[in-house]
Design a protein around this motif. Structure first.
Motif, short mmCIF file in Angstrom:
data_model
loop_
_atom_site.label_atom_id
_atom_site.label_comp_id
_atom_site.label_asym_id
_atom_site.label_seq_id
_atom_site.Cartn_x
_atom_site.Cartn_y
_atom_site.Cartn_z
N TRP A 79 28.04 -41.96 -8.10
CA TRP A 79 28.36 -40.56 -8.28
C TRP A 79 28.14 -39.80 -6.97
CZ3 TRP A 79 30.23 -38.00 -12.59
CH2 TRP A 79 30.30 -38.75 -13.77
N LYS A 80 29.09 -38.95 -6.63
CA LYS A 80 28.99 -38.13 -5.42
C LYS A 80 28.34 -36.79 -5.76
CE LYS A 80 33.06 -40.15 -3.20
NZ LYS A 80 34.38 -39.87 -2.60
N PRO A 81 27.70 -36.15 -4.77
CA PRO A 81 27.07 -34.84 -5.04
C PRO A 81 28.07 -33.78 -5.46
CG PRO A 81 26.19 -35.80 -3.02
CD PRO A 81 27.34 -36.67 -3.43
N ASP A 82 29.28 -33.80 -4.90
CA ASP A 82 30.28 -32.80 -5.28
C ASP A 82 30.70 -32.94 -6.73
OD1 ASP A 82 30.19 -31.89 -2.69
OD2 ASP A 82 31.91 -33.09 -2.02
N GLU A 83 30.71 -34.16 -7.24
CA GLU A 83 31.05 -34.37 -8.65
C GLU A 83 29.91 -33.93 -9.57
OE1 GLU A 83 33.81 -38.33 -7.81
OE2 GLU A 83 31.82 -38.52 -8.69
N LEU A 84 28.68 -34.03 -9.11
CA LEU A 84 27.54 -33.66 -9.93
C LEU A 84 27.31 -32.15 -9.93
CD1 LEU A 84 25.09 -36.48 -8.83
CD2 LEU A 84 26.35 -36.36 -10.97
N GLU A 91 24.41 -31.86 -19.10
CA GLU A 91 25.13 -33.07 -18.72
C GLU A 91 24.36 -33.87 -17.67
OE1 GLU A 91 29.71 -31.48 -19.48
OE2 GLU A 91 28.84 -31.50 -17.47
N LEU A 92 23.73 -33.18 -16.73
CA LEU A 92 22.92 -33.88 -15.74
C LEU A 92 21.72 -34.56 -16.39
CD1 LEU A 92 22.91 -31.38 -12.74
CD2 LEU A 92 24.27 -33.43 -13.01
N HIS A 93 21.14 -33.90 -17.39
CA HIS A 93 20.00 -34.50 -18.09
C HIS A 93 20.43 -35.76 -18.84
CE1 HIS A 93 15.96 -34.26 -19.80
NE2 HIS A 93 16.48 -34.60 -20.96
N GLN A 94 21.57 -35.70 -19.49
CA GLN A 94 22.08 -36.88 -20.20
C GLN A 94 22.45 -37.99 -19.22
OE1 GLN A 94 25.33 -35.30 -22.46
NE2 GLN A 94 24.00 -34.33 -23.99
N LEU A 95 23.08 -37.62 -18.11
CA LEU A 95 23.48 -38.63 -17.12
C LEU A 95 22.27 -39.29 -16.49
CD1 LEU A 95 25.69 -40.01 -15.49
CD2 LEU A 95 25.65 -38.08 -13.90
N TRP A 96 21.17 -38.55 -16.32
CA TRP A 96 19.96 -39.13 -15.74
C TRP A 96 19.43 -40.26 -16.62
CZ3 TRP A 96 17.22 -39.30 -11.38
CH2 TRP A 96 15.91 -39.77 -11.46
N TYR A 97 19.39 -40.05 -17.93
CA TYR A 97 18.87 -41.08 -18.82
C TYR A 97 19.84 -42.25 -18.94
CZ TYR A 97 14.73 -38.54 -20.23
OH TYR A 97 13.51 -37.94 -20.23
N ILE A 98 21.13 -41.98 -18.80
CA ILE A 98 22.10 -43.09 -18.79
C ILE A 98 21.88 -43.96 -17.55
CG2 ILE A 98 24.55 -43.63 -18.55
CD1 ILE A 98 25.13 -41.20 -20.28
N LEU A 99 21.69 -43.33 -16.40
CA LEU A 99 21.43 -44.08 -15.18
C LEU A 99 20.08 -44.79 -15.24
CD1 LEU A 99 22.67 -41.48 -12.54
CD2 LEU A 99 23.83 -43.58 -13.23
N ASP A 127 22.12 -50.75 -6.18
CA ASP A 127 22.20 -49.77 -5.10
C ASP A 127 23.05 -48.57 -5.51
OD1 ASP A 127 20.68 -51.50 -3.58
OD2 ASP A 127 22.44 -52.47 -2.69
N LYS A 128 24.14 -48.82 -6.23
CA LYS A 128 24.99 -47.71 -6.67
C LYS A 128 24.26 -46.81 -7.65
CE LYS A 128 29.32 -50.22 -6.00
NZ LYS A 128 30.55 -50.77 -6.65
N VAL A 129 23.49 -47.40 -8.55
CA VAL A 129 22.72 -46.59 -9.49
C VAL A 129 21.65 -45.79 -8.75
CG1 VAL A 129 21.13 -46.71 -11.44
CG2 VAL A 129 23.17 -48.10 -11.45
N LYS A 130 21.01 -46.42 -7.77
CA LYS A 130 19.98 -45.72 -6.99
C LYS A 130 20.59 -44.55 -6.22
CE LYS A 130 16.30 -46.54 -3.60
NZ LYS A 130 16.71 -45.40 -2.74
N ILE A 131 21.76 -44.76 -5.62
CA ILE A 131 22.42 -43.68 -4.88
C ILE A 131 22.79 -42.55 -5.83
CG2 ILE A 131 24.48 -43.09 -3.56
CD1 ILE A 131 24.40 -45.91 -2.38
N SER A 132 23.27 -42.89 -7.02
CA SER A 132 23.64 -41.86 -8.00
C SER A 132 22.42 -41.05 -8.43
CB SER A 132 24.29 -42.51 -9.22
OG SER A 132 25.46 -43.22 -8.86
N MET A 133 21.30 -41.72 -8.65
CA MET A 133 20.09 -41.00 -9.05
C MET A 133 19.56 -40.13 -7.92
SD MET A 133 18.19 -44.02 -11.26
CE MET A 133 16.99 -42.94 -12.01
N LEU A 136 21.76 -37.10 -7.81
CA LEU A 136 21.47 -36.21 -8.94
C LEU A 136 20.19 -35.42 -8.69
CD1 LEU A 136 22.03 -37.25 -12.62
CD2 LEU A 136 20.10 -35.81 -12.01
N GLU A 137 19.17 -36.06 -8.14
CA GLU A 137 17.95 -35.34 -7.79
C GLU A 137 18.22 -34.27 -6.73
OE1 GLU A 137 15.05 -38.16 -6.62
OE2 GLU A 137 14.31 -38.49 -8.67
#
Length: 270
Positions: A79-84, A91-99, A127-133, A136-137
Motif C-alpha cells: 500500500w502506498k501512502p497516497d492510497e492510504l 478503514e485504516l483501523h480495519q486495514l491495520w488488523y488485516i495486515l 516485506d510488502k506487509v511491513k512496508i504497508s504497515m 499506515l503508521e
C-alpha cells in the motif's frame, strides 16, 4: 508436626484436586445453572469458563492449503501512502488488523517451511506487509499531528533533540518523563550517558570522517569519468541532460579539457 495434622493436610489437598478436576469437566450449561454468587466466585478465582477455540480459528494462522505445495504465489504490491490518505480512520483501523493477521500468517508459514526444510513461496510478501504497515503508521501520525496542531498548537509527539552518543556520532534522543530531576536521577545518568570523550573515540571519529570523505571523493570522480567518456564518444550529446543527471560535475570545464576530446575531425564551415 504430628502425623494426624499431616494426614489432614494431605486429605485436604486430595479433596481440592478432585473438586478442581470435576470443575474443569463441568459443561457450560451446568455452570450457567449455578447461582450467580458461585459463578462470580469462580471468575474471581481466574477459572476460564468460555467455550474452547474452534479448529477453524486456528487455521487462520496458516495460508490457504492450495498454496502449500506451490513455489510461487501471485500477490500484489504494498500500500502506498497516497492510497492510504484517502481512507477514513475506520478503514485504516480495519486495514491495520488485516495486515497484522497477514503478517502473523506469513511468519507462521515461514517458520513451518523452515522446520519442514521446504521452500517458502514469495518471501517478499513479508516485506510488502511491513512496508504497508509502516506507511499506515505514517499516515496515522500525520493525522494525529494535524489534529494536535489544530487543537493545541503542538505536534503531540515526544520531544526529541540531536545529541552525540558514546561513539561521537549524532543520533536522535527522545525525551521521556521522570519522577526525579536529572541531577538527582543517577540511574538515568548512568544508563543514558550522552556525550563522548577519550583518545580512542577521537581517533575513531578521525578515521570515520576520512572514510566518508574518501567515499564522497570516489563518487565524484566516478561521475566525472562517466561524463568524460560520454563527451569523448559523442561530442554532440545533449548538455542539458548531462547537467540534470550529473549536477555535481562542472561539465563546461570538463568539455574544454583535453581528456574529453575524442579522435574525430571537427566540422569546419567553408
Amino acid at each position: 508436626m504430628s502425623s494426624t495434622l499431616i494426614k489432614c493436610l494431605n486429605l485436604a489437598k486430595a479433596v481440592g484436586t478432585v473438586t478442581f478436576k470435576s470443575l474443569l469437566t463441568t459443561s457450560q450449561n451446568q455452570l450457567t445453572a449455578w447461582s450467580p454468587a458461585a459463578v462470580g466466585g469462580l471468575l474471581k478465582c481466574g477459572v476460564h469458563t468460555t467455550s474452547p477455540v474452534r479448529q477453524e480459528r486456528l487455521m487462520e494462522f496458516f495460508d490457504d492449503p492450495k498454496h502449500w505445495s506451490e513455489n510461487e504465489v501471485k500477490v500484489g504490491r504494498a500500500w502506498k501512502p497516497d492510497e492510504l490518505r484517502i481512507k477514513s480512520n475506520k478503514e485504516l483501523h480495519q486495514l491495520w488488523y488485516i495486515l497484522l493477521k497477514e503478517r502473523n500468517m506469513l511468519l507462521t508459514m515461514e517458520h513451518e517451511c523452515n522446520d519442514k526444510m521446504e521452500i517458502f513461496p514469495n518471501p517478499e510478501r513479508i516485506d510488502k506487509v511491513k512496508i504497508s504497515m509502516d506507511n499506515l503508521e505514517t499516515v496515522v501520525r500525520e493525522r494525529n499531528k494535524a489534529y494536535h496542531l489544530l487543537e493545541t498548537g503542538e505536534t503531540g509527539e515526544r520531544p526529541q533533540r540531536a545529541v552525540h552518543n558514546a561513539f561521537g556520532l549524532r543520533c536522535t534522543y527522545k525525551s521521556c518523563e521522570h519522577a526525579l530531576p536529572p541531577f538527582m536521577n543517577t540511574k538515568w545518568i548512568k544508563s543514558r550517558h550522552l556525550g563522548y570523550g577519550g583518545r580512542a573515540v577521537h581517533k575513531f571519529l578521525l578515521q570515520y570522517r576520512e572514510k566518508l570523505y574518501n567515499a564522497k571523493r570516489k563518487a565524484k570522480n566516478r561521475s566525472r569519468n562517466e561524463v568524460m567518456m560520454i563527451l569523448r564518444r559523442n561530442p554532440n550529446f545533449d548538455l542539458e541532460l548531462l547537467k540534470r543527471k550529473y549536477s555535481d560535475v562542472d561539465i563546461e570545464k570538463l568539455r574544454r579539457s583535453d581528456k574529453a576530446r575524442g579522435h574525430f575531425v571537427p566540422k569546419v564551415d567553408a
